[in-house]
Scaffold this motif. Structure first.
Motif, short mmCIF file in Angstrom:
data_model
loop_
_atom_site.label_atom_id
_atom_site.label_comp_id
_atom_site.label_asym_id
_atom_site.label_seq_id
_atom_site.Cartn_x
_atom_site.Cartn_y
_atom_site.Cartn_z
N ALA A 108 0.83 -1.21 0.00
CA ALA A 108 0.00 0.00 0.00
C ALA A 108 0.86 1.26 0.00
O ALA A 108 1.92 1.31 0.64
CB ALA A 108 -0.93 0.00 1.22
N ARG A 109 0.38 2.27 -0.72
CA ARG A 109 1.09 3.56 -0.78
C ARG A 109 0.13 4.73 -0.50
O ARG A 109 0.42 5.85 -0.87
CB ARG A 109 1.71 3.75 -2.17
CG ARG A 109 2.84 2.75 -2.50
CD ARG A 109 4.03 2.94 -1.56
NE ARG A 109 5.13 2.04 -1.87
CZ ARG A 109 5.28 0.85 -1.32
NH1 ARG A 109 4.38 0.40 -0.44
NH2 ARG A 109 6.30 0.09 -1.64
N GLN A 110 -0.98 4.47 0.16
CA GLN A 110 -1.95 5.53 0.42
C GLN A 110 -1.44 6.52 1.48
O GLN A 110 -0.65 6.16 2.36
CB GLN A 110 -3.28 4.95 0.91
CG GLN A 110 -4.13 4.31 -0.15
CD GLN A 110 -3.80 2.84 -0.33
OE1 GLN A 110 -2.78 2.35 0.15
NE2 GLN A 110 -4.68 2.11 -1.00
N THR A 111 -1.91 7.74 1.38
CA THR A 111 -1.74 8.74 2.43
C THR A 111 -3.12 9.09 2.96
O THR A 111 -3.98 9.56 2.21
CB THR A 111 -1.05 10.01 1.90
OG1 THR A 111 0.27 9.69 1.46
CG2 THR A 111 -0.97 11.08 2.99
N TRP A 112 -3.35 8.84 4.24
CA TRP A 112 -4.65 9.11 4.86
C TRP A 112 -4.57 10.34 5.74
O TRP A 112 -3.62 10.52 6.50
CB TRP A 112 -5.09 7.91 5.72
CG TRP A 112 -5.25 6.63 4.96
CD1 TRP A 112 -4.50 5.50 5.09
CD2 TRP A 112 -6.23 6.35 3.96
NE1 TRP A 112 -4.95 4.53 4.24
CE2 TRP A 112 -6.02 5.03 3.53
CE3 TRP A 112 -7.28 7.08 3.38
CZ2 TRP A 112 -6.80 4.41 2.56
CZ3 TRP A 112 -8.06 6.48 2.41
CH2 TRP A 112 -7.82 5.16 2.02
N MET A 139 2.40 3.04 3.78
CA MET A 139 1.24 3.87 4.05
C MET A 139 1.63 5.05 4.94
O MET A 139 2.47 4.91 5.84
CB MET A 139 0.14 3.04 4.70
CG MET A 139 -1.19 3.76 4.89
SD MET A 139 -2.45 2.70 5.66
CE MET A 139 -2.80 1.57 4.32
N ARG A 140 1.01 6.21 4.69
CA ARG A 140 1.33 7.40 5.48
C ARG A 140 0.05 7.96 6.12
O ARG A 140 -1.02 7.91 5.54
CB ARG A 140 1.96 8.49 4.60
CG ARG A 140 3.22 8.02 3.89
CD ARG A 140 3.93 9.19 3.22
NE ARG A 140 3.09 9.88 2.25
CZ ARG A 140 3.47 10.94 1.54
NH1 ARG A 140 4.69 11.43 1.71
NH2 ARG A 140 2.65 11.50 0.66
N LEU A 141 0.21 8.51 7.33
CA LEU A 141 -0.87 9.18 8.03
C LEU A 141 -0.50 10.64 8.22
O LEU A 141 0.58 10.95 8.73
CB LEU A 141 -1.13 8.55 9.40
CG LEU A 141 -1.60 7.10 9.47
CD1 LEU A 141 -1.85 6.70 10.90
CD2 LEU A 141 -2.85 6.89 8.63
N ALA A 142 -1.38 11.52 7.83
CA ALA A 142 -1.22 12.95 8.08
C ALA A 142 -2.26 13.34 9.13
O ALA A 142 -3.46 13.34 8.86
CB ALA A 142 -1.42 13.76 6.80
N VAL A 143 -1.80 13.63 10.35
CA VAL A 143 -2.71 14.01 11.42
C VAL A 143 -2.98 15.50 11.33
O VAL A 143 -2.04 16.31 11.34
CB VAL A 143 -2.13 13.64 12.80
CG1 VAL A 143 -3.08 14.09 13.91
CG2 VAL A 143 -1.88 12.14 12.88
N VAL A 144 -4.26 15.86 11.22
CA VAL A 144 -4.66 17.25 11.11
C VAL A 144 -5.68 17.54 12.21
O VAL A 144 -6.24 16.62 12.81
CB VAL A 144 -5.27 17.57 9.73
CG1 VAL A 144 -4.25 17.30 8.63
CG2 VAL A 144 -6.53 16.74 9.49
#
Length: 309
Positions: A108-112, A139-144
């Motif tokens: 997986a290469r998604q950014t959530w 996979m990457r997580l961007a916490v906003v």
């Protein structure tokens, strides 16, 4: 409203309303086989059905398309021009409607984009992060951070894929899953003279309290409302915008605070006691928009964070 059917290199003057897309499969088979009988066998249809569909194709394109020849049917110039664009279009259509392949987290290469305040980061994302990194290293997580009142709009505008809010804050338009139910405890530094034992309500009100005010600058909350119902008030001397700062502040002062239990578990620098007044807890919810509800990658992410993978 009319729609123009475009096949690469060919724009048909007719509208989609007059075309059964299954006819294009028949035309493709005829251009491969050059024979009505063999085309019927290829498509598992009766020969009269193929003959009838060829007649409809000729009418649609205003061209004979296939003519009798010594070794089967011969395509016209128009049919030859359609051959490759038609093949590519049918292949693209078949790929578009094919079932989604099983999700493979290792590839997986998604950014959530995850909307979470510090409490949810510490209690939900931090425990899940280590195994998430192992199972889906790409996979990457961007916490906003988004105000709860803006969460529905943020998900609708594709700014947020997953969110964590309390049950009182959750927009009714989002899907959700309950993560856990939280309760509040009275917390101060280890050795705090006012917390050697559970204080009485009067002693509780005389302590110097700190409070978390997510909107900034507030000096009252659920505890103060519960006290007001009894005609009492506590002394709040510090307001901070996030939970993360409070434990360290309590460790080095005589301030106390009402904090969610999961923030103060197993911290030897803090003294934790049951408060002398019942304060309603909350359910922490994981929320997501309808657009990703059936997405295999998002389903895997939700299950992993919830502890089901």
């Amino acid at each position: 409203m009319k729609w123009i059917l475009t096949i690469p290199g060919i724009v048909m003057r007719n509208t989609l309303r007059g075309l059964d897309l299954n006819l294009l499969r028949t035309l493709d088979a005829l251009l491969i086989e050059h024979n009505v009988t063999r085309a019927a066998q290829r498509l598992h249809l009766a020969q009269p059905t193929i003959s009838a569909q060829l007649a409809r194709l000729r009418d649609f394109f205003d061209d004979p398309l296939l003519l009798p020849g010594p070794r089967g049917m011969r395509p016209t110039a128009r049919a030859d021009a359609l051959r490759e664009p038609l093949r590519q279009s049918l292949a693209a259509l078949a790929q578009a409607v094919a079932p989604a392949p099983p999700f493979a987290p290792a590839q997986a290469r998604q950014t959530w984009r995850v909307a979470a305040f510090d409490y949810s980061v510490l209690t939900v994302l931090r425990p899940a992060l280590a195994t998430l990194r192992i199972a889906a290293p790409g996979m990457r997580l961007a916490v906003v951070q988004r105000p709860p009142g803006q969460m529905a709009a943020s998900t609708a505008q594709d700014e947020v894929d997953l969110a964590f809010l309390t049950n009182a804050e959750a927009p009714p338009t989002l899907r959700w899953r309950r993560m856990f139910t939280e309760r509040y405890l009275l917390v101060g530094r280890a050795g705090h003279p006012g917390l050697k034992r559970r204080p009485t309500l009067a002693q509780f009100c005389k302590l110097d309290h700190a409070i978390v005010s997510p909107d900034g600058g507030g000096f009252d909350g659920a505890t103060d409302r519960a006290l007001a119902e009894r005609g009492m008030a506590r002394r709040v001397v510090l307001s901070v915008p996030q939970f993360l700062a409070l434990p360290a502040l309590l460790e080095t002062s005589d301030l106390v605070a009402m904090l969610p239990s999961r923030l103060v578990q197993a911290n030897p620098a803090l003294r934790v006691v049951a408060p002398p007044i019942a304060i309603p807890g909350f359910d922490l919810l994981m929320l997501w928009p309808e657009r990703v509800h059936r997405d295999p990658a998002h389903q895997w992410l939700r299950a992993h964070i919830a502890g089901m993978e």
